[in-house]
Each structure stands twice: as structure tokens, then as C-alpha cells.
Design an enzyme around this catalytic site. Structure first.
Site, PDB file in Angstrom:
ATOM      1  N   SER A  87       6.628  -1.805  -1.887  1.00 43.09           N
ATOM      2  CA  SER A  87       5.658  -1.786  -1.028  1.00 43.09           C
ATOM      3  C   SER A  87       4.412  -0.841  -1.380  1.00 43.09           C
ATOM      4  O   SER A  87       3.348  -0.751  -0.653  1.00 43.09           O
ATOM      5  CB  SER A  87       5.830  -1.637   0.547  1.00 43.09           C
ATOM      6  N   THR A 191       3.468   0.212   3.694  1.00 38.33           N
ATOM      7  CA  THR A 191       2.748   1.183   3.166  1.00 38.33           C
ATOM      8  C   THR A 191       3.095   2.843   3.446  1.00 38.33           C
ATOM      9  O   THR A 191       3.655   2.881   4.534  1.00 38.33           O
ATOM     10  CB  THR A 191       1.252   1.089   3.895  1.00 38.33           C
ATOM     11  N   THR A 209      -0.688   2.157  -1.330  1.00 41.76           N
ATOM     12  CA  THR A 209       0.116   0.930  -0.861  1.00 41.76           C
ATOM     13  C   THR A 209      -0.026  -0.245  -1.973  1.00 41.76           C
ATOM     14  O   THR A 209      -1.020  -0.059  -2.833  1.00 41.76           O
ATOM     15  CB  THR A 209      -0.236   0.157   0.309  1.00 41.76           C
ATOM     16  N   ARG A 219      -7.463  -9.477  -2.836  1.00 42.22           N
ATOM     17  CA  ARG A 219      -7.311  -9.137  -1.373  1.00 42.22           C
ATOM     18  C   ARG A 219      -7.043  -7.527  -1.477  1.00 42.22           C
ATOM     19  O   ARG A 219      -6.244  -6.891  -1.903  1.00 42.22           O
ATOM     20  CB  ARG A 219      -6.318  -9.789  -0.747  1.00 42.22           C
ATOM     21  N   VAL A 220      -7.896  -6.724  -0.632  1.00 44.85           N
ATOM     22  CA  VAL A 220      -7.787  -5.524  -0.301  1.00 44.85           C
ATOM     23  C   VAL A 220      -7.757  -5.359   1.238  1.00 44.85           C
ATOM     24  O   VAL A 220      -8.285  -5.892   2.138  1.00 44.85           O
ATOM     25  CB  VAL A 220      -8.964  -4.486  -0.687  1.00 44.85           C
ATOM     26  N   GLY A 221      -6.557  -4.604   1.488  1.00 49.22           N
ATOM     27  CA  GLY A 221      -6.129  -4.182   2.887  1.00 49.22           C
ATOM     28  C   GLY A 221      -6.880  -3.056   3.767  1.00 49.22           C
ATOM     29  O   GLY A 221      -7.950  -2.763   3.016  1.00 49.22           O
ATOM     30  N   THR A 242      -0.256   1.438   9.388  1.00 47.75           N
ATOM     31  CA  THR A 242       0.493   0.489   8.540  1.00 47.75           C
ATOM     32  C   THR A 242       0.622  -0.769   9.107  1.00 47.75           C
ATOM     33  O   THR A 242       0.208  -0.975  10.086  1.00 47.75           O
ATOM     34  CB  THR A 242       2.041   1.090   8.283  1.00 47.75           C
ATOM     35  N   GLY A 243       1.101  -1.785   8.405  1.00 50.15           N
ATOM     36  CA  GLY A 243       1.103  -3.193   8.794  1.00 50.15           C
ATOM     37  C   GLY A 243       0.052  -4.001   8.420  1.00 50.15           C
ATOM     38  O   GLY A 243      -0.608  -3.905   7.294  1.00 50.15           O
ATOM     39  N   GLY A 245      -3.058  -5.195   7.638  1.00 50.28           N
ATOM     40  CA  GLY A 245      -4.432  -4.635   7.221  1.00 50.28           C
ATOM     41  C   GLY A 245      -5.460  -5.065   7.997  1.00 50.28           C
ATOM     42  O   GLY A 245      -6.457  -4.606   8.392  1.00 50.28           O
TER      43      GLY A 245
END
Ligand code: SD4
Length: 330
Positions: A87, A191, A209, A219-221, A242-243, A245
């Protein structure tokens, strides 16, 4: 659970501390979440179980009088370079086109920041982010521009796709269906976000991450976005997320937790309040995970998630252990 009963549960668990599901914060280290630490007592806190080896590396820096900024960079480089961690960094799961794209950000006690997103072919995006912070007057560089920037600053290009990650992608590809929303919920939300307080009382944070597994290309979180995936205000505290995004971005999660701390909440209370905000923003329906770690400038820590399963690593007084975080929804 109906929306009303879910809301009641959240309120109730806020009052009762979700009894039965919690390992008391810091208990095994002889600290409580509310205990103030002395300024000359460094701390590192980070997300998930790979936070333990990351904290070890950070602790080496902190215990020899190094800065929180160096500590968080050195710390998160450990999972970035570990091919077993699927991850983060090298070995991270690829996107839907089988390309490993990485996001990272770093922030120091003076409020300077550096961030890179959608970067391919470099093992340590956190160190590229630090270069952005220290050698440019920009905050964020993405995609090919970030890769070119890394190359010009001497970073070595590598293939980030391990056999393990490729076979995970092949399995995902084989079971894709019309119902697939590109956001597998349980597979990859680990992450690393790390916060450190050094012996001089300075705070810093880092977050890095490979993002959601099998995400749409490009895609960007939240992780590279200052204020979403991580935020530091040396007068107040530091927070990392975390988680999922998308959910964190919608509430400017890390900034929100810091601001709630500024208003007087403890790190733990502030994490809870921000998570409740996320639930509200989603109409009470959350089928994803979000977790926060928080560290106040006085050395008080907090960690909490939406649902069960979030763990964090805490290094203090030369001890470094993994804890289960409180959560707000059954
Ligand atoms: C993201 N927050 O890209 C990241 C994913 C993650 O633990 O797994 N965080 O949305």
C-alpha cells in the site's frame, strides 16, 4: 443499522468510549492519551503495523537529537522501500492499468510543505516531496513534471511493480464485473502517515501511499494534499489520515482535526469529532474506513477510526508498540 440508530450509536460510543472494542491508548507504555509529555521527550506516532519499523527508524533520529522533520522522512522511507508492503511505495498495488503511481507529502514546524502526486518510477516519493519543499517555491508537483524533477535531483528510476503486486492486480482483473467501482474496500487502505515531536518541541509530519489499489489511472487521494492527508501547525499539533481519501478530502480531514485541537479539544476528541463530520457528510452511510492519528504540541496523542481494524504505532521513551485504535461505528 438505520440512520437514526447509527447516529445514536455514534453519540453513545462517544459518551462511553465504545467499551469492549478498545485497547486503551498508550496503556502498555504507561501513558494515557491525556497525559502531557515533557518537551524534551520525543514521540513518533504512525499508522498501521508498518508504522512499527517506520517508528524504529524515526526513533534513531529523534533519540540522537535529530529533528522531527528528518525523523518522519527517515521513518516513512522504511515502508516505502519494503516490497512486502502493498500500500506504500515499492511493491504498492498498481492502478487499473497496472501502473504503480505514488503520492506523498511532508510538512515541517515552520509551516513549509512539499508534495508530489501521481508519480511513477521512484521508490521514495517522500524524499522528492522534501526536495520540492526545500528547493523550490512551489508546494506540489505532479505526474511527469514530478518525475522530471526527481530525475534532475538525482533520484534513481526503478520498476516499482513487484511480482506480488502484479499477481494481486491479475486476480483483481480476473474478477472484475459490471458492479466493480474500482474501489475495493478491504484490500488496500494502509497508507503510512507519521507525526513526530522532537526534543526541541518541534512537530513534523509525513504521509506516503500508493493510494487505493486498482484505482482509475490518474486518481489522487488525500495523502499528498496538505490539510487532507496530513497537516502540521507547530503551535497546536499535527495530524495524519488514512483510509478512503475521497472522504478525507471532503472535510479537509487533517486540517479539521488540528483546528478542533486549536479550539481546545484533546487529540482524541478532535479525531472523533472529525470522524463524526465524515459520517454526517455521507448521510450517515459509511461503508469505508478512515483513520486519524493526532499529536499535540504538548505531546498528547490520539488515534481513532470509523470502523474496527485501524492500528497505530507509538514510539515514546524508547519503546515502540502497536495499538488498536478506538472506532465509532459498529
Ligand atoms: C488514498 N488515503 O489514496 C489513501 C489510501 C489509503 O490508508 O489507503 N490510506 O485515498
Amino acid at each position: 443499522m438505520s440512520e437514526i440508530s447509527r447516529r445514536s450509536f455514534i453519540k453513545m460510543s462517544a459518551a462511553l468510549g465504545a467499551a469492549g472494542s478498545i485497547v486503551p491508548l498508550g496503556s502498555a507504555l504507561g501513558k494515557t492519551g491525556s497525559e502531557k509529555m515533557m518537551k524534551d521527550n520525543p514521540i513518533a506516532i504512525s499508522t498501521w503495523k508498518h508504522g512499527v519499523p517506520a517508528n524504529d527508524a524515526a526513533w534513531k533520529v529523534l533519540s540522537s537529537g535529530g529533528s522531527a522533520l528528518d525523523a518522519v522522512e527517515q521513518g516513512v522511507r522504511v515502508p516505502e522501500g519494503d516490497p512486502e508492503v502493498t500500500s506504500v511505495g515499492y511493491g504498492g498495488y498498481p492502478d487499473e492499468d497496472c501502473r504503480v503511481t505514488l503520492d506523498a507529502c511532508i510538512m515541517g514546524p515552520d509551516g513549509t510543505t512539499g508534495s508530489v502526486a501521481f508519480v511513477e518510477g521512484y521508490k521514495h516519493p517522500i524524499s522528492i516531496a522534501r526536495k520540492v519543499m526545500e528547493e523550490t517555491d512551489h508546494d506540489m508537483i505532479v505526474g511527469e513534471g514530478a518525475e522530471e524533477f526527481a530525475r534532475k535531483h538525482g533520484f534513481k528510476k526503478v520498476d516499482l511493480l513487484t511480482e506480488k503486486a502484479r499477481s494481486g492486480w491479475l486476480k483483481w482483473k480476473a474478477k472484475m464485473s459490471d458492479d466493480d467501482d474500482w474501489l475495493p474496500r478491504k484490500e488496500n487502505h494502509d497508507t503510512i502517515g507519521m507525526l513526530a515531536l522532537d526534543a526541541k518541541g518541534q512537530l513534523a509530519g509525513a504521509c506516503t501511499t500508493s493510494g487505493l489499489a486498482f484505482k482509475i489511472h490518474g486518481r489522487v487521494g488525500d495523502s499528498p494534499i496538505i490539510g487532507a492527508g496530513m497537516y502540521v501547525d507547530n503551535e497546536v499539533g499535527a495530524v495524519a489520515a488514512t483510509g478512503r481519501g475521497e472522504a478525507v478530502i471532503r472535510v479537509c480531514g487533517s486540517f479539521l482535526v488540528v483546528e478542533l485541537m486549536r479550539q481546545g479539544m484533546s487529540p482524541q476528541e478532535a479525531c472523533r469529532e472529525a470522524l463524526e463530520r465524515i459520517v454526517e457528510k455521507h448521510g450517515g452511510k459509511t461503508d469505508f474506513q478512515v483513520g486519524f492519528v493526532a499529536l499535540s504540541r504538548g505531546g498528547e496523542h490520539g488515534a481513532m477510526s470509523l470502523v474496527k481494524g485501524f492500528e497505530y504505532a507509538l514510539a515514546v521513551d524508547g519503546r515502540n508498540e502497536l495499538f488498536k485504535a478506538e472506532y465509532i461505528i459498529e
